[in-house]
Design a protein around this motif. Structure first.
Motif, PDB file in Angstrom:
ATOM      1  N   LEU A 244       0.843  -1.188   0.000  1.00 51.48           N
ATOM      2  CA  LEU A 244       0.000   0.000   0.000  1.00 51.48           C
ATOM      3  C   LEU A 244       0.878   1.238   0.000  1.00 51.48           C
ATOM      4  O   LEU A 244       1.765   1.360   0.854  1.00 51.48           O
TER       5      LEU A 244
ATOM      6  N   GLU B 192      -0.023   7.230   0.059  1.00 52.11           N
ATOM      7  CA  GLU B 192      -1.283   7.895  -0.282  1.00 52.11           C
ATOM      8  C   GLU B 192      -2.477   6.973  -0.021  1.00 52.11           C
ATOM      9  O   GLU B 192      -3.503   7.406   0.500  1.00 52.11           O
ATOM     10  N   GLU B 193      -2.343   5.699  -0.398  1.00 56.84           N
ATOM     11  CA  GLU B 193      -3.418   4.731  -0.149  1.00 56.84           C
ATOM     12  C   GLU B 193      -3.642   4.557   1.352  1.00 56.84           C
ATOM     13  O   GLU B 193      -4.789   4.496   1.809  1.00 56.84           O
ATOM     14  N   GLN B 194      -2.564   4.505   2.117  1.00 55.71           N
ATOM     15  CA  GLN B 194      -2.686   4.375   3.570  1.00 55.71           C
ATOM     16  C   GLN B 194      -3.412   5.583   4.161  1.00 55.71           C
ATOM     17  O   GLN B 194      -4.308   5.429   4.996  1.00 55.71           O
TER      18      GLN B 194
ATOM     19  N   THR C 267      -5.538   7.573   2.694  1.00 55.41           N
ATOM     20  CA  THR C 267      -6.943   7.498   2.301  1.00 55.41           C
ATOM     21  C   THR C 267      -7.690   6.501   3.174  1.00 55.41           C
ATOM     22  O   THR C 267      -8.815   6.766   3.610  1.00 55.41           O
TER      23      THR C 267
ATOM     24  N   ILE D  93     -12.030   3.082  -3.453  1.00 54.30           N
ATOM     25  CA  ILE D  93     -10.830   2.816  -2.659  1.00 54.30           C
ATOM     26  C   ILE D  93      -9.765   2.234  -3.583  1.00 54.30           C
ATOM     27  O   ILE D  93     -10.055   1.393  -4.420  1.00 54.30           O
ATOM     28  N   ARG D  94      -8.530   2.665  -3.382  1.00 54.67           N
ATOM     29  CA  ARG D  94      -7.409   2.112  -4.140  1.00 54.67           C
ATOM     30  C   ARG D  94      -6.511   1.341  -3.166  1.00 54.67           C
ATOM     31  O   ARG D  94      -6.110   1.866  -2.143  1.00 54.67           O
ATOM     32  N   LEU D  95      -6.248   0.068  -3.524  1.00 56.19           N
ATOM     33  CA  LEU D  95      -5.413  -0.807  -2.701  1.00 56.19           C
ATOM     34  C   LEU D  95      -4.321  -1.422  -3.570  1.00 56.19           C
ATOM     35  O   LEU D  95      -4.643  -2.114  -4.539  1.00 56.19           O
TER      36      LEU D  95
ATOM     37  N   LYS E 271      -8.054  -0.069  -8.151  1.00 54.42           N
ATOM     38  CA  LYS E 271      -9.190   0.729  -7.699  1.00 54.42           C
ATOM     39  C   LYS E 271     -10.437  -0.129  -7.592  1.00 54.42           C
ATOM     40  O   LYS E 271     -10.781  -0.872  -8.504  1.00 54.42           O
TER      41      LYS E 271
END
Length: 126
Positions: A38, A41-43, A45, A61-63, A67
Motif C-alpha cells: 500500500l 497515499e493509499e494508507q 486514504t 478505494i485504491r489498494l 481501484k
C-alpha cells in the motif's frame, strides 16, 4: 500472536482472502501479505475513509494500485468491488484490517473472515 501471523493465518490462511494488511489507526503498516504494498497515499486514504463516508462512496478505494468501487461504507466497514473480485476493510479501535478476494470467493465469505478477526481484536482491546 504477531500481527503478521494474523495476516498469514487468520486472513490469507482462511483460503477466502487473496491479500491482506493490517494498518495502525495512528498510521503505519503493522503487517501485510507478500506483494500487497500500500502506497503512503493509499494508507492515508484508508485512515480517513470511515470518517468521510460520502467521499469514500463517491471516490472508491485504491489498494496496492487497484481501484475498487465502493459498494457500501459505514463507520466500521467498507465493501468494494472490481468486476467479480473485491475488498473488505474493517476498522477496529486501534487498527484497520484490509482483505481482498478473488473468484471463486464471494464478498459474504470474505466479510465473515475479516469481520470475525475484527470482532476478536475489538474484544481484546484492539
Amino acid at each position: 500472536m504477531s500481527w503478521q501471523a494474523y495476516v498469514d493465518t487468520n486472513l490469507v490462511g482462511s483460503g477466502k482472502i487473496k491479500s491482506a494488511a493490517i494498518l495502525g489507526r495512528q498510521g503505519g503498516v503493522w503487517a501485510t501479505s507478500s506483494g500487497f504494498n500500500l502506497t503512503p497515499e493509499e494508507q492515508a486514504t484508508l485512515l480517513a475513509a470511515h470518517d468521510n463516508t460520502a467521499q469514500t462512496q463517491a471516490s472508491g478505494i485504491r489498494l496496492a494500485g487497484v481501484k475498487y468501487l465502493t459498494i457500501s461504507v459505514d463507520e466500521r466497514s467498507i465493501n468494494g468491488k472490481k468486476g467479480v473480485d473485491g475488498c473488505v476493510i474493517v476498522r477496529t479501535k486501534q487498527a484497520i484490517l484490509i482483505g481482498t478476494y478473488t473468484t471463486p470467493s464471494q464478498q459474504s465469505e470474505a466479510a465473515v473472515v475479516v469481520e470475525g478477526l475484527a470482532d476478536y481484536l475489538i474484544g481484546v482491546g484492539y
